[in-house]
Structure formats: C-alpha cells, structure tokens
Design an enzyme around this catalytic site. Structure first.
Site, PDB file in Angstrom:
ATOM      1  N   PHE A 185       4.840 -12.714  -3.727  1.00 52.42           N
ATOM      2  CA  PHE A 185       3.595 -11.976  -3.555  1.00 52.42           C
ATOM      3  C   PHE A 185       2.441 -12.855  -4.004  1.00 52.42           C
ATOM      4  CE2 PHE A 185       2.490  -7.258  -3.143  1.00 52.42           C
ATOM      5  CZ  PHE A 185       3.405  -6.998  -2.152  1.00 52.42           C
ATOM      6  N   GLN A 194     -10.943  -3.480  -6.387  1.00 49.88           N
ATOM      7  CA  GLN A 194     -10.215  -4.405  -5.514  1.00 49.88           C
ATOM      8  C   GLN A 194     -10.264  -3.956  -4.050  1.00 49.88           C
ATOM      9  OE1 GLN A 194      -5.654  -4.869  -5.590  1.00 49.88           O
ATOM     10  NE2 GLN A 194      -6.418  -6.800  -6.386  1.00 49.88           N
ATOM     11  N   HIS A 250      -8.362  -4.655  -0.819  1.00 50.94           N
ATOM     12  CA  HIS A 250      -7.138  -5.292  -0.331  1.00 50.94           C
ATOM     13  C   HIS A 250      -7.477  -5.971   0.990  1.00 50.94           C
ATOM     14  CE1 HIS A 250      -3.028  -5.800   1.029  1.00 50.94           C
ATOM     15  NE2 HIS A 250      -2.569  -5.334  -0.118  1.00 50.94           N
ATOM     16  N   LEU A 297      -3.153   1.041   4.540  1.00 50.72           N
ATOM     17  CA  LEU A 297      -2.696  -0.257   4.024  1.00 50.72           C
ATOM     18  C   LEU A 297      -1.661  -0.941   4.911  1.00 50.72           C
ATOM     19  CD1 LEU A 297      -3.275  -1.942   1.409  1.00 50.72           C
ATOM     20  CD2 LEU A 297      -0.961  -1.332   0.750  1.00 50.72           C
ATOM     21  N   GLU A 302       1.089  -6.180   1.385  1.00 52.03           N
ATOM     22  CA  GLU A 302       1.091  -7.625   1.127  1.00 52.03           C
ATOM     23  C   GLU A 302       2.489  -8.199   1.348  1.00 52.03           C
ATOM     24  OE1 GLU A 302      -1.136  -8.598  -2.352  1.00 52.03           O
ATOM     25  OE2 GLU A 302      -0.056 -10.460  -2.667  1.00 52.03           O
ATOM     26  N   ARG A 358      -5.702 -11.537  -3.881  1.00 47.49           N
ATOM     27  CA  ARG A 358      -6.305 -10.596  -2.925  1.00 47.49           C
ATOM     28  C   ARG A 358      -7.810 -10.791  -2.773  1.00 47.49           C
ATOM     29  NH1 ARG A 358      -2.881  -5.131  -4.444  1.00 47.49           N
ATOM     30  NH2 ARG A 358      -0.977  -5.877  -3.474  1.00 47.49           N
ATOM     31  N   HIS A 391      -9.017  -0.521  -2.359  1.00 41.78           N
ATOM     32  CA  HIS A 391      -7.608  -0.311  -2.659  1.00 41.78           C
ATOM     33  C   HIS A 391      -7.305   0.086  -4.091  1.00 41.78           C
ATOM     34  CE1 HIS A 391      -3.345  -0.825  -2.080  1.00 41.78           C
ATOM     35  NE2 HIS A 391      -3.263  -1.742  -3.016  1.00 41.78           N
ATOM     36  N   ARG A 422      -6.465  -7.593  -9.821  1.00 36.85           N
ATOM     37  CA  ARG A 422      -5.040  -7.301 -10.071  1.00 36.85           C
ATOM     38  C   ARG A 422      -4.163  -8.067  -9.091  1.00 36.85           C
ATOM     39  NH1 ARG A 422      -1.112  -3.661  -7.864  1.00 36.85           N
ATOM     40  NH2 ARG A 422      -2.634  -2.811  -6.403  1.00 36.85           N
TER      41      ARG A 422
HETATM   42  C1  LIG Z   1      -0.749   2.131   0.188  1.00 38.61           C
HETATM   43  C2  LIG Z   1      -0.614   1.572  -1.197  1.00 38.61           C
HETATM   44  C3  LIG Z   1       0.412   0.687  -1.486  1.00 38.61           C
HETATM   45  C4  LIG Z   1       0.558   0.173  -2.775  1.00 38.61           C
HETATM   46  N1  LIG Z   1       1.585  -0.689  -3.040  1.00 38.61           N
HETATM   47  C5  LIG Z   1       1.754  -1.153  -4.298  1.00 38.61           C
HETATM   48  C6  LIG Z   1       2.855  -2.014  -4.616  1.00 38.61           C
HETATM   49  O1  LIG Z   1       3.694  -2.318  -3.772  1.00 38.61           O
HETATM   50  N2  LIG Z   1       2.970  -2.460  -5.881  1.00 38.61           N
HETATM   51  C7  LIG Z   1       2.090  -2.129  -6.867  1.00 38.61           C
HETATM   52  O2  LIG Z   1       2.255  -2.570  -7.988  1.00 38.61           O
HETATM   53  N3  LIG Z   1       1.042  -1.302  -6.592  1.00 38.61           N
HETATM   54  C8  LIG Z   1       0.864  -0.806  -5.347  1.00 38.61           C
HETATM   55  N4  LIG Z   1      -0.183   0.033  -5.083  1.00 38.61           N
HETATM   56  C9  LIG Z   1      -1.008   0.530  -6.189  1.00 38.61           C
HETATM   57  C10 LIG Z   1      -0.241   1.615  -6.929  1.00 38.61           C
HETATM   58  O3  LIG Z   1       0.513   2.389  -6.021  1.00 38.61           O
HETATM   59  C11 LIG Z   1      -1.153   2.558  -7.712  1.00 38.61           C
HETATM   60  O4  LIG Z   1      -2.060   1.824  -8.459  1.00 38.61           O
HETATM   61  C12 LIG Z   1      -0.316   3.408  -8.648  1.00 38.61           C
HETATM   62  O5  LIG Z   1       0.686   4.076  -7.943  1.00 38.61           O
HETATM   63  C13 LIG Z   1      -1.143   4.404  -9.436  1.00 38.61           C
HETATM   64  O6  LIG Z   1      -0.263   5.204 -10.174  1.00 38.61           O
HETATM   65  P1  LIG Z   1      -0.777   6.228 -11.268  1.00 38.61           P
HETATM   66  O7  LIG Z   1       0.426   6.790 -11.931  1.00 38.61           O
HETATM   67  O8  LIG Z   1      -1.818   5.590 -12.103  1.00 38.61           O
HETATM   68  O9  LIG Z   1      -1.500   7.361 -10.415  1.00 38.61           O
HETATM   69  P2  LIG Z   1      -1.014   8.224  -9.149  1.00 38.61           P
HETATM   70  O10 LIG Z   1       0.309   7.871  -8.641  1.00 38.61           O
HETATM   71  O11 LIG Z   1      -2.135   8.214  -8.195  1.00 38.61           O
HETATM   72  O12 LIG Z   1      -0.953   9.662  -9.725  1.00 38.61           O
HETATM   73  C14 LIG Z   1      -2.138  10.359 -10.038  1.00 38.61           C
HETATM   74  C15 LIG Z   1      -1.743  11.756 -10.384  1.00 38.61           C
HETATM   75  O13 LIG Z   1      -2.846  12.412 -10.981  1.00 38.61           O
HETATM   76  C16 LIG Z   1      -3.007  13.699 -10.406  1.00 38.61           C
HETATM   77  N5  LIG Z   1      -4.402  14.095 -10.585  1.00 38.61           N
HETATM   78  C17 LIG Z   1      -5.526  13.424 -10.237  1.00 38.61           C
HETATM   79  N6  LIG Z   1      -6.604  14.106 -10.628  1.00 38.61           N
HETATM   80  C18 LIG Z   1      -6.171  15.240 -11.237  1.00 38.61           C
HETATM   81  C19 LIG Z   1      -6.797  16.352 -11.841  1.00 38.61           C
HETATM   82  N7  LIG Z   1      -8.132  16.460 -11.912  1.00 38.61           N
HETATM   83  N8  LIG Z   1      -6.028  17.343 -12.354  1.00 38.61           N
HETATM   84  C20 LIG Z   1      -4.667  17.271 -12.279  1.00 38.61           C
HETATM   85  N9  LIG Z   1      -4.020  16.225 -11.733  1.00 38.61           N
HETATM   86  C21 LIG Z   1      -4.761  15.230 -11.215  1.00 38.61           C
HETATM   87  C22 LIG Z   1      -2.558  13.531  -8.981  1.00 38.61           C
HETATM   88  O14 LIG Z   1      -2.220  14.754  -8.405  1.00 38.61           O
HETATM   89  C23 LIG Z   1      -1.347  12.616  -9.180  1.00 38.61           C
HETATM   90  O15 LIG Z   1      -0.235  13.377  -9.535  1.00 38.61           O
HETATM   91  C24 LIG Z   1      -0.355   0.548  -3.791  1.00 38.61           C
HETATM   92  C25 LIG Z   1      -1.386   1.434  -3.497  1.00 38.61           C
HETATM   93  C26 LIG Z   1      -1.528   1.945  -2.208  1.00 38.61           C
HETATM   94  C27 LIG Z   1      -2.657   2.860  -1.911  1.00 38.61           C
END
Ligand SMILES: Cc1cc2nc3c(=O)[nH]c(=O)nc-3n(C[C@H](O)[C@H](O)[C@H](O)COP(=O)(O)OP(=O)(O)OC[C@H]3O[C@@H](n4cnc5c(N)ncnc54)[C@H](O)[C@@H]3O)c2cc1C
Length: 572
Positions: A122, A235, A237, A251, A254, A285, A350, A385
């Site tokens: 990556f 960021q 992407h 998306l 990558e 990125r 992203h 990142r």
């Molecule tokens: C298409 C895509 C592909 C990606 N691929 C990769 C990858 O291969 N590798 C990598 O390292 N990263 C990747 N990323 C980035 C990574 O997926 C995210 O940064 C990461 O999943 C974020 O996780 P999190 O637990 O912080 O939040 P999230 O998984 O977004 O969870 C947020 C949670 O908070 C809840 N929430 C939000 N606001 C409230 C509120 N006010 N009240 C109650 N609940 C709330 C939501 O319902 C959800 O349950 C990718 C991102 C995208 C968009």
C-alpha cells in the site's frame, strides 16, 4: 429526577459501533465495566464496514524484514512529522497483536501458501504490510468484533442519535439523544463516555464517506469543552469514481494500486513519473491526489474529468479474486469491465486526520471521563494518513480507550445528571418544529458542501479560505432558523438539522485551522505557501471554545525521545 426521560445507566457509554467503538466496548467489558453502546445506524452497518484494502500491521509474514520500527518511521514520514510520536509508536508496536487477536476471535484473512495472514503493498508503506480479506476487510473486521461483543454481553442501542453530552461540573455524566424511529428522547447516565463516531466527509460534495459522517462526535466533544487538534488535515483520497454522476466520489480502493494498478492521463502518460518517480502509484495519498488534480486542471484529464487507472494487464481471474468489490462496482455502476479496460478515477474527500485531542496512553480527551478513538480522535496520523493505518488505529486505540474508561469508571465517584441540561438539550431538538417560518435543511446542506468543496478542498489559499469563513458565518443563522414539518416519527429532515449544526461547527474549525497554517504539509496544500515551513512543522493547531466563540491557538509539537529520533535518522 430523570423520571421524565427514558434513562439507562452504565459505567461506560460508547458512542459509535464502528471498529473503534466495538473494540473499546469489548475491552471495557473485559475490565469489569457495565457497557452501553449507542449507534445511529444498525449494528454492523457502521462506516467501518466499507473499509476495503486492509489493516496495516508489521507482522512480517510476506516481507520478513518488516517490524514495528519501519512501520513507525513510515507513519511519521507519511504524517510529515506532525504525528503524536507516542501514538505512532504504540500503534506500530501493538497492531500485530491486535490483528492476531482478531484472527483468534474468528476473522478469516486471506492466506500465504504457508498459512500465515497474507499482506499486500500500500502507498507509503515500505513493506507488504496490509492484512486483508480481498477488498472487503472492513466487513470481516466488523463481523468479528460484533460477534465477540454481543457474545460477551454489550448492551446495544441501535438507531439512536446522541445530540449532547451531559456534565457534572468538569466531569462527564452521560449523554442525551433520541430514537431515530420514534423521535422520543433518551438519557444515558455513565461515569465515562468514549466517542467513536468517525469523521466529517459529508460536509464536502464529493466524498467516499457514508451518511453517518457528519462530525457529530467532534462537535459533541467541542461543545462539552474538549480540545480539537490539527483540524486542517482532511485527506482527499486520489481515487474515487468520477462517473456516472450518481456515484461520483465512491471509493476505488488503494488496493487496486497495491495490486499493480497503473495511472495514466488522457495522452497515455504515466504521470506519477513526474511526481514521485521512486514510489510511482504507491506514493502517499496526498501526493497522488494532487498529481491527478493537476493533470485534470492542466487539460490532460479523462473525458469525465479524472485519470485512467488500469489493472487489466493482470489476469482476469486474479483481478476478480483480489478485487471482487471493485470488479462488481464498475461493472454494475459504470458498465466498465476492469479486467479488460481502465477505470476513470479522481480525488474524493475521504478521511479526517484532525479530531478530538487525546492522550496517547489512555485516549482520554481534555475532559475527565471523556475518551475518543478512531477517526473522531486525532494525533496518530499527523498531516496525512497512510492507507491501512486507520483499521489498525481503531483496534489499538479502541482497546486503549475501553480499558482506560473502565478503569476510570471504577474509581470515579457517582455523577449527578442535571435536569436543566436535559431540558436545554430537549428544547434545542424541538425548536425546528415550533417555527412557522424558516428553510428546510437540505438546501443549506448543499450550500455547505459547495463551500467546502470549492473553497476548502485539495488546494487552498488565503482568499478562498476567508471567503469560506464568510460563507460559513452566513450559513449559521440559516441553520439556527431551520423549520421542520411533520412529526418526530422517523423524520430525516429533522435528523439532518442536528447533523448540519455539527458539520457547520466542525467545518469552521477546519477552515480556521487551514487559514492559520501558512505552509503546505501533507494533505494541507496552500497555493500561497507552497513549501514546508520548519517553524510550522513544530506546531499543532488547537481549537477550543472560549467564552462562546471558537478560539485557535498553537502549541509546540511534543519532543521525540532520542532513540526514536535516531531510528528515523538511520532509516532515511
Ligand atoms: C470506502 C472506504 C474504504 C476504506 N478502506 C480502508 C482500509 O482498507 N483500511 C483502513 O485502514 N481504512 C480504510 N478506510 C477508513 C476507515 O474505514 C475509517 O476511518 C474507519 O472505519 C472509521 O472507524 P470508526 O470506528 O472511527 O468509525 P465508524 O466505523 O464510522 O463508526 C462510527 C459509528 O458512530 C455512530 N455515530 C455517529 N454519530 C453518532 C451519534 N451522534 N450518535 C450515535 N452514534 C453515532 C455511527 O452510527 C457508527 O456506528 C476506508 C474508508 C472508506 C470510506
């Protein structure tokens, strides 16, 4: 006292059920806490489910020479040394153990011939480091954590939005929210709260992010008095779909470049040769996004305003096996067969590197009892990142946040929930129904996205950023005057009204920080200050509320110990 509201009580309340929230919940439970987990969507549907390419962890399964030191150095270099070095160190050291643990809990990774977890290349990583499940790694991660958490006994509250944190003096005492289906209010009493709500991508027009990414957690923390860190670093992407219009921004992982995908402009030139001849498509990125943007701006873009990304030189069966989602995504949405021809791609908003300022060891914010992890928190990634470093971030710091929150809750005295705070939170939510005049929120959201897209995008300058701040000021009274018709029963316009407030607030924090940083570093590119600036490289931007207004100050980046400095110097 809280008889008027449906009330739940826990030691630790986790807001967010993505990778960070679930991992925090599992650890808090393991440390003896009663744990509640609230999420806006259904369990298993958090943004993490969309993660594709993999989890970065220096396991050395494919490239034996890899170890935490190289991962640490790559992360610091990718972040242009603005990272919290201690977070980068802990992350690199602990990620392999967190991945192994995931495997023990049932995650089925792709494998090497000898049966180890397979790792792929990556951008910005010196070795093949991303543990993956085809291009559906997030789904497997969420599935595994969810199974584990539910089996261990987390109390889950789905389709519930938190709109305010409740405090008892300086300490956290819980949270106030509403059920999305019925619109009824609900109170969660807790000694400790972990924010794991993700990022802010929905404030931009072209984004890879899901509807949940409206900056709620950052806004909740800020409003409760916590500090935000380095908010200018958003960021973009390099590879989102550019066509058809309905899927613009979606998306393109990558992993396509990790598996050997090649970028070309409309003249067939492999333009990364000009921008990073050593790493080419596997550059970081920020560099690749700027390169594509520049090709398009200078007239060498594809018919729909992007670049060509081609993986069709690989055998069709290989592409379908390694990139099944990409194969289907392009076939079904754009009628393009990526095994026989190129995709058209362009930058998409992203990931948020900035966020809630936390302590490296405990993930505690600047408020006692309030923790943050995952994309909502800041520090690990600095100015940019590396791909794969988010999923490992969720596991490492989700676990640390859950552990510290449970320990804090054990020794913290009981907290009192103040009814006047609940009533104020309720009044805020009901006000849009009481107005006889006012705009609906959708138009305002579109204007916010337009502003952030055109004035606070990949390339920035002082004039645009000042204009953006002006636009954001004009949006404030419009947001405050929103009118909602109908009832509180599943009312999407009402839901957006609160989300819009969070997006607007955090967009202002991004724009103010971007205006202040008079240099170009990582994902923050100032046309009027196109170079790295040493003094700015030693400063973090801190945002906090002072007397009802947003205040910005700089603090020196924490000095790195000699052994880590030596490590970075040796591996130049
Ligand atoms: C298409 C895509 C592909 C990606 N691929 C990769 C990858 O291969 N590798 C990598 O390292 N990263 C990747 N990323 C980035 C990574 O997926 C995210 O940064 C990461 O999943 C974020 O996780 P999190 O637990 O912080 O939040 P999230 O998984 O977004 O969870 C947020 C949670 O908070 C809840 N929430 C939000 N606001 C409230 C509120 N006010 N009240 C109650 N609940 C709330 C939501 O319902 C959800 O349950 C990718 C991102 C995208 C968009």
């Amino acid at each position: 006292m809280t008889d008027t509201y449906e009330t739940h009580e826990h030691d630790v309340l986790i807001i967010g059920a993505g990778g960070a929230g679930l991992r925090a919940a599992i650890e808090a439970l393991a440390n003896g806490a009663r744990v509640g987990l609230v999420c806006k969507s259904l369990l298993g549907k958090a943004h993490t489910v969309m993660a594709e390419g993999g989890i970065a962890a220096a396991m050395g399964n494919v490239d034996k020479a890899d170890d935490w030191r190289t991962h640490f150095c790559d992360t610091m270099r990718g972040g242009k040394f603005l990272n919290n070095w201690r977070m980068a160190q802990l992350h690199a050291q602990e990620a392999p153990e967190r991945v192994r643990e995931l495997e023990q809990w049932g995650a089925l990774f792709d494998r090497t011939d000898s049966g180890d977890i397979l790792q792929r290349a990556f951008g910005g990583h010196s070795f093949k480091r991303l543990c993956h499940v085809g291009d559906r790694t997030g789904l497997e991660l969420i599935r595994t954590l969810q199974d584990r958490g539910v089996q261990q006994g987390i109390d889950v509250f789905m389709e519930c939005t938190i709109t305010r944190l409740i405090k008892d003096g300086d300490r956290i005492a819980g949270a106030f929210g509403y059920w999305r289906e019925t619109g009824r209010f609900v109170v969660f009493k807790a000694k400790a709260v972990v924010i794991a709500t993700g990022g802010i991508g929905k404030a931009w027009k072209i984004t890879s992010n899901s509807w949940e990414y409206t900056a709620d957690g950052m806004a909740l923390a800020y409003e409760a008095g916590a500090e935000l860190l380095d908010m200018e670093f958003v960021q973009f992407h390099p590879t989102g779909m550019v066509w058809p219009p309905g899927v613009q921004g979606l998306l393109v992982t990558e992993a396509v470049r990790g598996e050997g995908g090649i970028l070309r402009n409309k003249n067939g030139e492999r333009f990364m040769e000009k921008h990073d001849p050593k790493r080419m498509e596997l550059s970081t990125r920020d560099v690749v996004a700027r390169a594509i943007y520049t090709e398009v701006r200078e007239g060498r873009g594809t018919p729909h305003g992007g670049a060509f990304l081609d993986i069709s030189h690989k055998p069709a069966e290989y592409v379908k096996k390694k990139l099944p989602s990409m194969y289907h995504q392009f076939k079904e949405l754009a009628d393009v067969d990526i095994t026989t021809g190129p995709m058209e791609v362009g930058p998409t908003c992203h990931y948020m590197m900035g966020g809630i300022r936390v302590d490296a060891e405990t993930a505690q914010s600047t408020i006692p009892g309030l923790y943050a992890a995952g994309e909502a928190a800041a520090g690990l990634h600095g100015a940019n990142r590396l791909g794969g470093n988010s999923l490992s971030d969720l596991l490492v710091f989700g676990r640390r946040a859950g552990k510290a929150a449970a320990e804090y809750a054990k020794s913290a005295p009981g907290t009192v929930v103040d009814l006047t705070q609940l009533e104020a939170a309720e009044r805020e939510m009901l006000a849009p129904f009481e107005r006889s005049e006012g705009e609906y929120p959708y138009e305002i959201h579109r204007d916010l996205q337009e502003t952030m897209q055109s004035l606070v995008g990949i390339f920035r300058n002082e004039e645009d950023l000042r204009k953006a701040l002006d636009h954001l000021q004009q949006l404030k009274p419009r947001v405050d005057g929103v009118r909602i018709d109908g009832s509180r029963m599943f009312n999407p316009g009402w839901h957006l009204t609160r989300d819009l407030k969070s997006m607007l607030l955090i967009s202002e924090a991004v724009t103010q920080s971007a205006l202040a940083r008079q240099e170009s570093r990582g994902a923050h590119s100032r046309i009027d200050y196109p170079k790295l600036d040493d003094p700015w490289g030693k400063k973090n931007n801190i945002i906090s509320e002072r007397g009802g207004t947003m205040s910005l100050r700089q603090e020196p980046v924490r000095g790195m110990p000699e052994d880590l400095q030596k490590l970075l110097a040796e591996t130049k």
